[in-house]
Design a protein around this motif. Structure first.
Motif, PDB file in Angstrom:
ATOM      1  N   GLY A 127       4.101 -12.412  -3.978  1.00 13.25           N
ATOM      2  CA  GLY A 127       5.057 -13.424  -4.217  1.00 13.25           C
ATOM      3  C   GLY A 127       4.671 -14.131  -5.734  1.00 13.25           C
ATOM      4  O   GLY A 127       5.655 -14.575  -6.196  1.00 13.25           O
ATOM      5  N   GLY A 128       3.431 -14.020  -6.025  1.00 11.71           N
ATOM      6  CA  GLY A 128       3.272 -14.871  -7.282  1.00 11.71           C
ATOM      7  C   GLY A 128       3.252 -13.735  -8.513  1.00 11.71           C
ATOM      8  O   GLY A 128       2.818 -14.062  -9.821  1.00 11.71           O
ATOM      9  N   GLU A 129       3.856 -12.522  -8.424  1.00  9.25           N
ATOM     10  CA  GLU A 129       3.831 -11.609  -9.492  1.00  9.25           C
ATOM     11  C   GLU A 129       4.579 -12.081 -10.498  1.00  9.25           C
ATOM     12  O   GLU A 129       5.704 -12.568 -10.620  1.00  9.25           O
ATOM     13  N   GLY A 130       4.111 -12.136 -11.730  1.00 10.17           N
ATOM     14  CA  GLY A 130       4.848 -12.525 -13.101  1.00 10.17           C
ATOM     15  C   GLY A 130       4.467 -14.013 -13.479  1.00 10.17           C
ATOM     16  O   GLY A 130       4.517 -14.297 -14.861  1.00 10.17           O
ATOM     17  N   PHE A 131       3.744 -14.802 -12.468  1.00 16.46           N
ATOM     18  CA  PHE A 131       3.439 -16.211 -12.867  1.00 16.46           C
ATOM     19  C   PHE A 131       2.014 -16.635 -12.448  1.00 16.46           C
ATOM     20  O   PHE A 131       1.268 -17.580 -12.891  1.00 16.46           O
ATOM     21  N   ALA A 132       1.423 -15.818 -11.583  1.00 12.49           N
ATOM     22  CA  ALA A 132      -0.191 -16.104 -10.891  1.00 12.49           C
ATOM     23  C   ALA A 132      -0.973 -14.915 -11.180  1.00 12.49           C
ATOM     24  O   ALA A 132      -0.411 -13.674 -10.607  1.00 12.49           O
ATOM     25  N   ASP A 133      -1.995 -15.087 -11.498  1.00  4.25           N
ATOM     26  CA  ASP A 133      -3.178 -13.982 -11.519  1.00  4.25           C
ATOM     27  C   ASP A 133      -3.971 -14.083 -10.397  1.00  4.25           C
ATOM     28  O   ASP A 133      -4.490 -15.068  -9.994  1.00  4.25           O
ATOM     29  N   VAL A 134      -4.450 -12.976  -9.934  1.00  6.35           N
ATOM     30  CA  VAL A 134      -5.727 -13.048  -8.945  1.00  6.35           C
ATOM     31  C   VAL A 134      -7.075 -13.149  -9.586  1.00  6.35           C
ATOM     32  O   VAL A 134      -7.358 -12.318 -10.860  1.00  6.35           O
ATOM     33  N   SER A 334      -4.181  -4.786  -6.792  1.00  8.00           N
ATOM     34  CA  SER A 334      -4.382  -3.499  -5.960  1.00  8.00           C
ATOM     35  C   SER A 334      -4.932  -3.944  -4.774  1.00  8.00           C
ATOM     36  O   SER A 334      -4.930  -3.109  -3.688  1.00  8.00           O
ATOM     37  N   ASP A 335      -6.047  -4.817  -4.776  1.00 14.11           N
ATOM     38  CA  ASP A 335      -6.748  -5.046  -3.514  1.00 14.11           C
ATOM     39  C   ASP A 335      -5.783  -5.704  -2.357  1.00 14.11           C
ATOM     40  O   ASP A 335      -6.428  -5.612  -1.153  1.00 14.11           O
ATOM     41  N   TYR A 336      -4.739  -5.916  -2.751  1.00 11.65           N
ATOM     42  CA  TYR A 336      -3.614  -6.578  -1.666  1.00 11.65           C
ATOM     43  C   TYR A 336      -2.569  -5.661  -1.365  1.00 11.65           C
ATOM     44  O   TYR A 336      -1.557  -6.029  -0.803  1.00 11.65           O
ATOM     45  N   GLU A 337      -2.631  -4.363  -1.670  1.00 11.87           N
ATOM     46  CA  GLU A 337      -1.736  -3.585  -1.097  1.00 11.87           C
ATOM     47  C   GLU A 337      -1.526  -3.468   0.194  1.00 11.87           C
ATOM     48  O   GLU A 337      -0.322  -3.085   0.621  1.00 11.87           O
ATOM     49  N   PRO A 338      -2.430  -3.849   1.234  1.00 13.45           N
ATOM     50  CA  PRO A 338      -2.049  -3.882   2.615  1.00 13.45           C
ATOM     51  C   PRO A 338      -1.055  -4.957   2.950  1.00 13.45           C
ATOM     52  O   PRO A 338      -0.312  -4.762   3.972  1.00 13.45           O
ATOM     53  N   VAL A 339      -1.057  -5.878   1.962  1.00 10.73           N
ATOM     54  CA  VAL A 339      -0.028  -7.066   2.358  1.00 10.73           C
ATOM     55  C   VAL A 339       1.547  -6.252   1.900  1.00 10.73           C
ATOM     56  O   VAL A 339       2.362  -6.743   2.571  1.00 10.73           O
ATOM     57  N   ASP A 340       1.484  -5.678   0.762  1.00 12.50           N
ATOM     58  CA  ASP A 340       2.917  -4.922   0.531  1.00 12.50           C
ATOM     59  C   ASP A 340       3.243  -4.031   1.666  1.00 12.50           C
ATOM     60  O   ASP A 340       4.345  -3.893   2.064  1.00 12.50           O
ATOM     61  N   ASP A 341       2.091  -3.444   2.234  1.00 10.43           N
ATOM     62  CA  ASP A 341       2.224  -2.394   3.387  1.00 10.43           C
ATOM     63  C   ASP A 341       3.082  -3.054   4.392  1.00 10.43           C
ATOM     64  O   ASP A 341       3.774  -2.658   5.285  1.00 10.43           O
ATOM     65  N   VAL A 342       2.320  -4.551   4.748  1.00  7.20           N
ATOM     66  CA  VAL A 342       2.923  -4.988   6.082  1.00  7.20           C
ATOM     67  C   VAL A 342       4.404  -5.583   5.693  1.00  7.20           C
ATOM     68  O   VAL A 342       5.312  -5.327   6.708  1.00  7.20           O
ATOM     69  N   LEU A 343       4.624  -5.918   4.568  1.00  8.46           N
ATOM     70  CA  LEU A 343       6.105  -6.390   4.120  1.00  8.46           C
ATOM     71  C   LEU A 343       7.104  -5.353   3.936  1.00  8.46           C
ATOM     72  O   LEU A 343       8.097  -5.246   4.776  1.00  8.46           O
ATOM     73  N   ASP A 344       6.479  -3.997   3.737  1.00  5.82           N
ATOM     74  CA  ASP A 344       7.502  -2.840   3.727  1.00  5.82           C
ATOM     75  C   ASP A 344       7.761  -2.415   5.225  1.00  5.82           C
ATOM     76  O   ASP A 344       8.931  -2.018   5.477  1.00  5.82           O
TER      77      ASP A 344
END
Length: 354
Positions: A127-134, A334-344
Motif C-alpha cells: 500500500g505504501g509503494e512510492g512514498f514509504a520505505d521498509v 521482497s520480504d513481503y511478497e507473501p502479502v502480495d500473494d494473499v491479495l492476489d
C-alpha cells in the motif's frame, strides 16, 4: 525527552485511487500533526492537516513515530517508550510517539508528511509503494514469522472451517494481514464463497469487521450469535491449549506464541477451540517516509536495526508494558511478497477498498 501523544479516536478507512500508490485519508486532524501546527513540529501556520510550514524547534531532529494499535487493550505508548528512550540515547533524535487510531492512519501519516516513521501492518508495504520505505521487520525471540488463527468456543457445533457456512465470524481491521486478509483466504480455501471481502460482502457467511484482534476475540466470546473469530496468534494463543497447535509443525517451529499457548486460560479468559492456523506470515515492518532526508534518519535506522532485546524490553519494565517484539532485522519489499500473494489470491488491489 520522549514525547507521547495518544491518538485513537478515528477509525475512518477511505482509500482513494492514486498514481504510483494509494492516497489515504482518515488521520485525525489535531493528532497526527494538525492543530494548525505546521508539520506538527513547530509553531507555524498549518492547514489543520499537518501540511503547513512550521518554524519548529530543531525540525531535522524531531521524529514523529506513529504506532499501530493492533490490540485494543494494550498501552502502546508505554510499550514503545523504552525503544524511544533508547533511540534518543543512541542518536540526536527527539522522538515523539503518536498512537494512531487504525492501520490506515499509520500509512496515511507517512504519505501526508505527518510522520517520519511508523510501526504498521505488513499490508502497508504494498500500500505504501512510492512514498514509504521498509526499514526493517520486527522479530520476536529470533523469529520473523507469525501466524493467524481462527477459533471458536469448545461448546460450539463448529468443528472445521466449512461448518462456518451461514455463520457470523468476527475479524480485525480491514487492512490487517493476520486479523482479516489471511483468515479470509483460509475460509476461501475451505470452500466458502467470501465474495470480494473486505472490499464487499461475502456470500456464504457473515464476516464482521471488529477493528482489532482483541475485540474480534471478545465479541466471539460474549456474543452467542458469533460462531468464530479470526486474530493473530499473539491475541488468541494464550487461550488455546498448547496441544491443539501440535498438528501445525510450522507454528510449533516458528511461532513465538507456542511456548505460552494456553497460559492465560482462567475464569476471565475462557479456553478457545482452534479451528485453523494460517501459513507463516512476515511480521510487521517499521517503515519510513521515502522523502524524509534529515541527517538523523540514517542514525535512527542504524540504531533500530542494532537494537537488542535489552534495549526494547529493559529489565525494569513492568511486564504489563513489555513490548511484544524483541528485535528488528533488515528487510525490504521482497520480504513481503507473501502479502502480495494473499491479495492476489483474494483478487484484491488496494485501490479496491472504499
Amino acid at each position: 525527552m520522549v514525547r507521547k501523544t495518544d491518538c485513537g479516536g478515528s477509525h475512518r478507512r477511505t482509500f482513494l485511487k492514486a498514481t504510483g500508490g494509494v492516497a489515504l485519508t482518515g488521520v485525525v486532524a489535531g493528532c497526527l500533526g494538525g492543530n494548525g501546527n505546521g508539520n506538527g513540529n513547530g509553531n507555524g501556520n498549518g492547514d489543520g492537516n499537518g501540511n503547513g510550514n512550521g518554524d519548529g524547534d530543531d525540525d531535522d531532529n524531531h521524529v514523529r513515530f506513529v504506532l499501530n494499535p493492533a490490540e485494543e487493550q494494550t498501552d502502546i505508548i508505554e510499550e514503545y517508550t523504552p525503544m524511544a528512550e533508547y533511540l534518543e540515547a543512541e542518536t540526536d533524535a527527539d522522538v515523539e510517539l503518536i498512537r494512531a487510531g487504525s492501520y490506515v492512519e499509520t500509512l496515511t501519516a507517512l504519505e501526508t508528511n505527518q510522520a517520519e516513521i511508523a510501526d504498521t501492518s505488513p499490508t502497508a508495504v504494498p500500500g505504501g509503494e512510492g512514498f514509504a520505505d521498509v526499514v526493517g521487520m520486527r522479530t520476536a525471540f529470533g523469529g520473523p514469522l507469525y501466524f493467524s488463527t481462527i477459533t471458536t468456543l469448545p461448546d460450539s457445533d463448529i468443528e472445521e472451517l466449512s461448518d462456518l457456512e451461514g455463520e457470523a465470524v468476527t475479524v480485525g481491521s480491514a487492512l490487517s494481514l493476520s486479523g482479516t486478509l489471511a483468515p479470509t483466504l483460509m475460509l476461501s480455501d475451505a470452500g466458502l464463497d467470501v465474495g470480494n471481502f473486505p472490499d464487499g460482502d461475502p456470500v456464504d457467511l457473515d464476516l464482521q469487521t471488529a477493528g482489532d484482534h482483541d475485540t474480534a476475540r471478545e465479541q466471539m466470546i460474549n456474543d452467542p450469535t458469533v460462531a468464530a473469530a479470526a486474530s493473530g496468534a499473539f491475541a488468541s494463543a494464550p487461550q488455546i491449549p498448547q496441544e491443539q497447535f501440535d498438528d501445525y509443525p510450522e507454528f510449533v517451529e516458528h511461532s513465538a506464541e507456542y511456548d505460552g499457548a494456553g497460559s492465560a486460560i482462567d475464569d476471565d479468559n475462557p479456553e478457545l477451540q482452534l479451528l485453523a492456523v494460517s501459513d507463516p506470515l512476515p511480521r510487521a515492518p517499521i517503515m519510513a517516509r521515502s522523502d524524509w532526508d534529515a541527517p538523523v534518519r540514517d542514525e535512527l535506522e542504524e540504531a533500530l536495526l542494532a537494537a537488542g532485546e535489552e534495549d526494547l524490553i529493559p529489565d525494569d519494565v513492568d511486564e504489563d508494558y513489555e513490548l511484544w517484539f524483541t528485535g528488528i532485522e533488515a528487510a525490504d519489499r521482497s520480504d513481503y511478497e507473501p502479502v502480495d500473494d494473499v491479495l492476489d489470491e483474494l483478487g484484491l488491489e488496494f485501490e479496491d477498498f472504499s
